[in-house]
Every structure is written in C-alpha cells, then in structure tokens.
Design an enzyme around this catalytic site. Structure first.
Site, PDB file in Angstrom:
ATOM      1  N   ARG A  27      30.703 -73.604  22.105  1.00 20.46           N
ATOM      2  CA  ARG A  27      31.606 -73.225  23.194  1.00 20.46           C
ATOM      3  C   ARG A  27      30.939 -72.866  24.610  1.00 20.46           C
ATOM      4  NH1 ARG A  27      36.880 -72.118  21.486  1.00 20.46           N
ATOM      5  NH2 ARG A  27      36.972 -71.238  23.346  1.00 20.46           N
ATOM      6  N   GLY A 102      37.303 -67.250  30.211  1.00 19.32           N
ATOM      7  CA  GLY A 102      38.468 -67.969  31.009  1.00 19.32           C
ATOM      8  C   GLY A 102      38.053 -67.289  32.308  1.00 19.32           C
ATOM      9  N   GLU A 487      34.743 -95.172  25.975  1.00 21.91           N
ATOM     10  CA  GLU A 487      33.932 -94.231  25.097  1.00 21.91           C
ATOM     11  C   GLU A 487      32.358 -94.235  24.763  1.00 21.91           C
ATOM     12  OE1 GLU A 487      34.890 -91.281  24.098  1.00 21.91           O
ATOM     13  OE2 GLU A 487      33.773 -91.083  22.416  1.00 21.91           O
ATOM     14  N   LYS A 491      29.711 -91.280  25.466  1.00 25.37           N
ATOM     15  CA  LYS A 491      28.767 -90.832  24.620  1.00 25.37           C
ATOM     16  C   LYS A 491      27.318 -90.758  25.046  1.00 25.37           C
ATOM     17  CE  LYS A 491      30.841 -89.183  22.372  1.00 25.37           C
ATOM     18  NZ  LYS A 491      32.152 -88.859  22.522  1.00 25.37           N
ATOM     19  N   GLU A 494      26.869 -88.182  28.007  1.00 22.78           N
ATOM     20  CA  GLU A 494      26.756 -86.937  27.831  1.00 22.78           C
ATOM     21  C   GLU A 494      25.640 -86.188  27.151  1.00 22.78           C
ATOM     22  OE1 GLU A 494      30.608 -86.968  24.610  1.00 22.78           O
ATOM     23  OE2 GLU A 494      30.331 -85.278  25.894  1.00 22.78           O
ATOM     24  N   HIS A 510      34.279-108.201  39.830  1.00 21.77           N
ATOM     25  CA  HIS A 510      34.813-107.768  41.202  1.00 21.77           C
ATOM     26  C   HIS A 510      34.095-106.543  41.943  1.00 21.77           C
ATOM     27  CE1 HIS A 510      38.545-110.096  40.573  1.00 21.77           C
ATOM     28  NE2 HIS A 510      38.407-109.526  39.469  1.00 21.77           N
ATOM     29  N   LYS A 609      32.134 -77.624  24.144  1.00 21.74           N
ATOM     30  CA  LYS A 609      33.142 -78.401  23.213  1.00 21.74           C
ATOM     31  C   LYS A 609      34.697 -78.106  23.660  1.00 21.74           C
ATOM     32  CE  LYS A 609      33.672 -80.752  19.580  1.00 21.74           C
ATOM     33  NZ  LYS A 609      33.331 -82.021  19.598  1.00 21.74           N
TER      34      LYS A 609
HETATM   35  C1  AGP Z   1      33.638 -85.735  24.394  1.00 22.00           C
HETATM   36  O1  AGP Z   1      32.376 -86.251  23.842  1.00 22.00           O
HETATM   37  C2  AGP Z   1      33.812 -84.712  25.270  1.00 22.00           C
HETATM   38  N1  AGP Z   1      32.906 -83.617  24.710  1.00 22.00           N
HETATM   39  C3  AGP Z   1      35.111 -84.503  26.054  1.00 22.00           C
HETATM   40  O2  AGP Z   1      35.350 -85.457  26.905  1.00 22.00           O
HETATM   41  C4  AGP Z   1      36.275 -83.889  24.988  1.00 22.00           C
HETATM   42  O3  AGP Z   1      36.641 -85.046  24.450  1.00 22.00           O
HETATM   43  C5  AGP Z   1      37.227 -83.502  26.290  1.00 22.00           C
HETATM   44  O4  AGP Z   1      36.905 -82.259  26.683  1.00 22.00           O
HETATM   45  C6  AGP Z   1      38.659 -83.092  25.695  1.00 22.00           C
HETATM   46  O5  AGP Z   1      38.515 -82.148  24.413  1.00 22.00           O
HETATM   47  P1  AGP Z   1      39.881 -81.874  23.459  1.00 22.00           P
HETATM   48  O6  AGP Z   1      39.896 -83.205  22.855  1.00 22.00           O
HETATM   49  O7  AGP Z   1      39.285 -80.888  22.993  1.00 22.00           O
HETATM   50  O8  AGP Z   1      40.943 -81.611  24.481  1.00 22.00           O
END
Ligand code: AGP
Length: 614
Positions: A27, A102, A487, A491, A494, A510, A609
């Site tokens: 997290r 938060g 996607e 990947k 990131e 384009h 995450k």
């Molecule tokens: C994906 O590899 C990412 N870590 C990120 O884009 C993720 O999918 C996004 O933050 C959404 O998360 P969620 O599916 O838990 O809502």
C-alpha cells in the site's frame, strides 16, 4: 495508499505490528513507523524513511516492550518521504500518537486556526494537524480521548482511516474511518486493526469491516464498541475473513508478480468455478441472474474504473456490445466523478476495481447512485468498500494480488466481463444457444491454454535481454487487441520505468509513426482475427521505417512471422477470448525487462497497490 496496523493484547506487540506492516507494504513503502505504549504508560515512537526492513534495523536494540501499539507504512501525500514526515505523528505535548491513511482536505484551514491558538507544527503533513486538533480539543474541554476524536472528526473534510493511542494508557486504542479502509480482527483477549485483514490472518478470521464515519473503541478486557460522531452506538457485525496465510507468500517465486503471472491457470479456474451451468450449456453470474429485469431493460451501460481495471473495462465494452447489443461507454472514474454525467435510472453503471478501495471509483459509484443508476461492482477483495457500496456484483475470485502491477486481476476481470456478457446475452436472447455453448466450451479450455502460453517463459526471458536498455516502446493492437496494447504498455512503464505508449494500430499513421526508427521497438498484438489483414499493413508500415517488431501472433502464423523481428506464438482462441491469452506474454516481457534492469518489481517507485486518495 498507506497501510495502518494496530494491536492490543498479550502477544508480542512489536513483532505483530512489524509483520503486519510487511503485509501492508504493497500500500506504500516510502517510510514506516511504530508507536508503542508500555505497561507503565511510556509512549515510544520509532520511525524512519524507507521500507519496513529499515524500520526493523532502526528499532534494533531499542526498547520495544509494549502492551499495545499502532504502526504505519507510508505513501507520501503531504510532505516528502523523510523521517520527520513519517507516521506516527505526535501531538505537541507528546501525549498522543496517530497513524493515518488518507488525506485531510481542509488541513490548512485547521492548521491556521490552531496556529492562532499557539500550536506549533513540526512536519509538513496533514496528519499532524489532526492529532494537534484532537489534543487541543482534549485539553480545552478536559475530556476523554474518544470525545476529542469525535469532535475533531466532525471538523475534518477528507478521507481517513486513523488509529490514536495515548501516553499513560496501555489499555485503549481509538480508531475511525471515512472513505479509507479499516478492518478490525477479533481474537481471544486481543484485538487487531488493519487496512485489510492481511496483518492478522494467522491470528483470527473474525473481522469487523468498519463503516464510514464509525469510530472504534478498543479497550483491553471490554467488548469492541462502535459509535458514530454523535456517540450513537451501532451493532458490531462480525464477518469471516476469506484469506489464508499461504496466499500471502511467494511460494518459491522470486517475486509476487511472477507468482501471480504463473497462477493464472488456477485463478481463471477459480473465477469460472460454479458459474458454468446446465452441463456447459451456458454461464450465469448470480449478480446478473438476481437482477434479470434490470439487465433486460437497460438502456445503456457505463463502466467506470482506473488503470488496469479501465483497460479490462474497454474489453468489457467490446464484449457487451458484441454479444448483447447494448450501448456501452467506458469512463475513467476520476474524470466521470467531475464530469456532471447524464445518467438515468434506465442506466447500469459497472464499477471495476481489483482492490475495491480505489477512491475515484468509489466517488463515481456515489454519483451514479445519487443519479438513480443501478450500480454493479466487479471486484477481487471480499468485504472491500466497492462491493459494499454497489447494488450487486461479481467477485473475480483470483486471490490476493500483492504485486503492485496487476496481472491475474486483469485476466480475472476480463473473464468476468466475458461471463457477464454471455449471461446478459442469454437473458436478452441476443446470441444463439449454439454460439453460447461454443464460447462456454472455449472458456472452460482457457486455463489450460494459459498454461500452454506460459511455456513462452524461456523464450521471453531471452528476448527481454535484447530490449532491456530500450528507452521507448510502442504497443499496437486493433479491436480486442487495442486494450491489450494499452495494458502491455502500462505494465512495462510501471515496473521498468521505460516510456511506453499504447495505441490503436491504425491511429499510428496520424502522428506516432513519426517516432518510429531503429531505436523504437514496437510490440504488436496480432492474433488471427477479423482485423488481421489490416494489422499486417501496420506491421509493414513500421518495417519500412526501420522499426523493430515483436509480434504476438496465433500459432502457425506465416505472414507476420516473415515481417517481424521476433514472434511469440500463442494458442488459437475465438477473437473475444484473445485478450486473456495475448496479455500473458506481455506480462512476462515487462517482468523480465524490469528484473534485468534491477528494478523493484513488486514495489515500483511512486506507486501503491490500493489508491485510496484522489
Ligand atoms: C495496475 O498495474 C496498476 N497498479 C493500477 O493501474 C491499478 O489497476 C489502478 O490503480 C486501479 O486499481 P483498482 O483495480 O484496485 O481499482
């Protein structure tokens, strides 16, 4: 973002909190800290920049005796990651310590007001303002901590899961939540707190999912108590945590991401399980079945999501449109929430989120509900906020995804969308029984076809060495392969920090084609589908400009094989199922490139995450 843990009981407080923090590191991991209250009432706070392992080193040799404690792993929002900004934060008199996940939106206003009363601030964080406010109220009113917390939270605008402890009180933790997750674990003579159930899964499966604007009063030897901001008590509902300790371990793999990539034959089996009915005649999702009228009469479906879940949603759009002839729109949740969307009670909004906690997606759900839409959730984490805030929905059931880069959740989401589209097609009679039966048979074969695709592992590992130091990548696809391209690019960027662009292949001419030269490799997703001939032309256009090509093709392909520099052959499946198969080599390619570059694959920089802030 940020993970919080708390513990009161007779166990080893320090060990329980540190292990809990390690589980929550997904997290956020820029700094970590711990606050311990000893039997004699001493409040010791240790915190340091970096991962939880740094905190452990920092604590070595220090006094960690305690009867209770709270701890935090941070993803910075206010103030850079440094020792000083790390949580827990103290109140000015040093009597209170707080951890917070938060953001306090009105922190500056509160800070200014407190400063006028002589409060001094020692960090750049919004969290310190909250603990100072609690202390100020407590001292001014000479009240109990619980009353000061209630009163302070009434003044706070923002999102929070907090836990507060006080010096000289080894018997009480006060916690609360609004828009950030908080779970209480109830053991025998011990109580745990966590941003999710992972920190205490080995100790108890009895959990209480704290609701928004609920305050938790945890006192040694007393039953757990929940009150609202006006001190009205609410019932404590105990749920069972659906999680096992083995799901949280790497199982011999060097990284969670690789484990999760290789788990996909099993996770897809789990995702399909129980949903294929009538001896393989069709699939039926309970969430659809129990809302048949809604889906029969729906005017339009709007899908909201972020990141990888948004890519899965683009595939959901194609699947639902193709199979059910319903108009579908896909929106980034973060844009949707501020776009004043036109929604009626004839619309269905589908919210997609692996974690079930993404702040923007939760906000989009609230807007959709306010406007009268029926809201359906697709999520992975049982008991998370999104399944609880939606009218109905489907779990993808792929087990905990720990690697920050989503892999098995993506294929699970696409599989759920496929089953959802088939369920609705059955209800609306938009596909023949024969077509549904054929597709269901293919769905049942998907796990073994994913296993077959994973055999590309060695080839991809070798291929990755050629491209480890590329500075840019282009990912192209058309139709069902376009979201796969997006996607694949996400990947790679990131986890390897290589710039990568995903594009619909035909859009390349384009503008982006200007980027193509020998330094710009292109990954092209080109399975045998109804756009195959078109994508062959795109391959030729890149080749004639000196670009190198890695192509994902259907087994037995001869045309693209001639043109591309490298081909990765995947098993043949019907067009609508190709994304689940073609995304696998892209996951492996980004994984190996990131490993070759020495990156922290499971915890890439700046990411977390679960994105519980705006
Ligand atoms: C994906 O590899 C990412 N870590 C990120 O884009 C993720 O999918 C996004 O933050 C959404 O998360 P969620 O599916 O838990 O809502």
């Amino acid at each position: 973002m940020c993970g919080i843990v708390g513990y009161i009981g007779n166990g080893n407080v320090y060990d329980i909190l540190i292990n809990g923090l390690k589980r929550l590191e997904y997290r956020g991991y820029d700094s970590a800290g711990i606050a311990l209250v000893s039997e004699s009432g001493d409040l010791n706070v240790y915190k340091t920049v970096g991962k939880v392992s740094n905190l452990e080193n920092f604590c070595a040799g220090k006094n960690t005796d305690a009867k209770l404690g709270i701890a935090h792993t941070r993803w910075a929002t206010h103030g850079e990651p440094c020792d000083n900004n790390a949580h827990p934060h103290f109140s000015e008199d040093g009597n209170l310590a707080i951890v917070h996940n938060g953001t306090i939106e009105n922190y500056q206003l509160l800070k200014d007001a407190l400063s006028e009363h002589g409060c001094k601030f020692y960090t750049e964080t919004d969290t310190e303002v909250l603990v100072q406010l609690i202390e100020y109220i407590k001292n001014e009113n000479k009240c109990e901590l619980i009353d000061a917390v209630r009163s302070a939270l009434k003044q706070v605008i923002g999102a929070y899961a907090i836990a507060v402890v006080e010096k000289n009180n080894p018997n009480q933790i006060i916690a609360a939540r609004k828009s950030s997750p908080l779970v209480v674990g109830i053991g025998e003579d011990e109580v745990f707190l966590g941003s999710d159930g992972t920190p205490f899964v080995e100790y108890t499966k009895d959990v209480v999912y704290v609701k928004d604007e609920e305050i938790v009063i945890i006192r040694r030897g007393e039953p757990l108590k929940l009150v609202d901001f006006d001190n009205k008590e609410s019932k404590v509902n105990v749920d069972r945590l659906q999680l096992s300790i083995s799901q949280l371990e790497k199982g011999g793999y060097p990284h969670f991401m690789l484990k999760e990539i290789f788990e996909q034959p099993i996770t897809l089996t789990d995702c399909i399980r129980g949903r294929v009915v009538n001896a393989g005649e069709h699939v039926m999702l309970n969430g659809v079945f129990s809302n048949i009228d809604k889906f029969k009469e729906v005017n339009r479906i709007i899908i909201v999501a972020c990141g990888t879940s948004w890519h899965a949603s683009l595939l959901g759009k194609s699947l639902i449109q193709d199979m059910c002839q319903i108009a579908v729109e896909v929106e980034y949740a973060s844009e949707f929430r501020y776009s004043n969307p036109v929604i009626t009670d004839k619309d269905i909004v589908i919210a997609v989120s692996q974690s079930g906690e993404t702040a923007d997606t939760l906000a989009a759900i609230q807007i959709a509900r306010q406007k009268g839409a029926f809201v359906y959730g697709i999520s992975n984490v049982v008991g998370s906020s999104i399944p609880r805030e939606t009218d109905s929905g489907t779990y993808i059931h792929v087990g905990p995804e720990i690697g920050v880069a989503s892999t098995k959740a993506f294929t699970g989401q696409v599989m759920v969308f496929t089953m959802l589209a088939l369920s609705v097609a059955k209800i609306k009679n938009t596909l023949s029984d024969e077509t549904i039966r054929t597709l269901v048979n293919w769905i049942l074969k998907i796990p073994s076809l994913v296993t077959e695709t994973l055999n590309l592992d060695d080839q991809i590992k070798r291929l990755s060495l050629i491209y480890t130091y590329a500075r840019n990548f282009m990912y192209l696809g058309r139709g069902y392969s376009y979201p796969v391209a997006l996607e694949g690019a996400l990947k790679l960027k990131e986890i390897s920090y290589i710039h990568a662009e995903g594009y619909p292949a035909a859009e390349m001419k384009h503008g982006p084609i200007a980027l193509i030269d020998s330094e710009m490799p292109t990954v092209i997703i080109a399975p045998k589908d109804h756009l195959y001939e078109k994508i062959v032309s795109n391959v030729q256009q890149i080749k004639s400009r000196g670009g190198s090509i890695i192509a994902i093709v259907t087994k037995g392909d001869t045309v693209i094989k001639e043109l591309a520099d490298h081909v990765l052959e995947v098993p043949e499946v019907p067009e609508c199922l190709t994304p689940i198969i073609t995304s696998i080599p892209l996951q492996l390619l980004s994984y190996y490139i990131a490993v070759n570059r020495g990156k922290d694959v499971d915890m890439p920089r700046n990411l977390a995450k679960s994105v519980t802030v705006e």
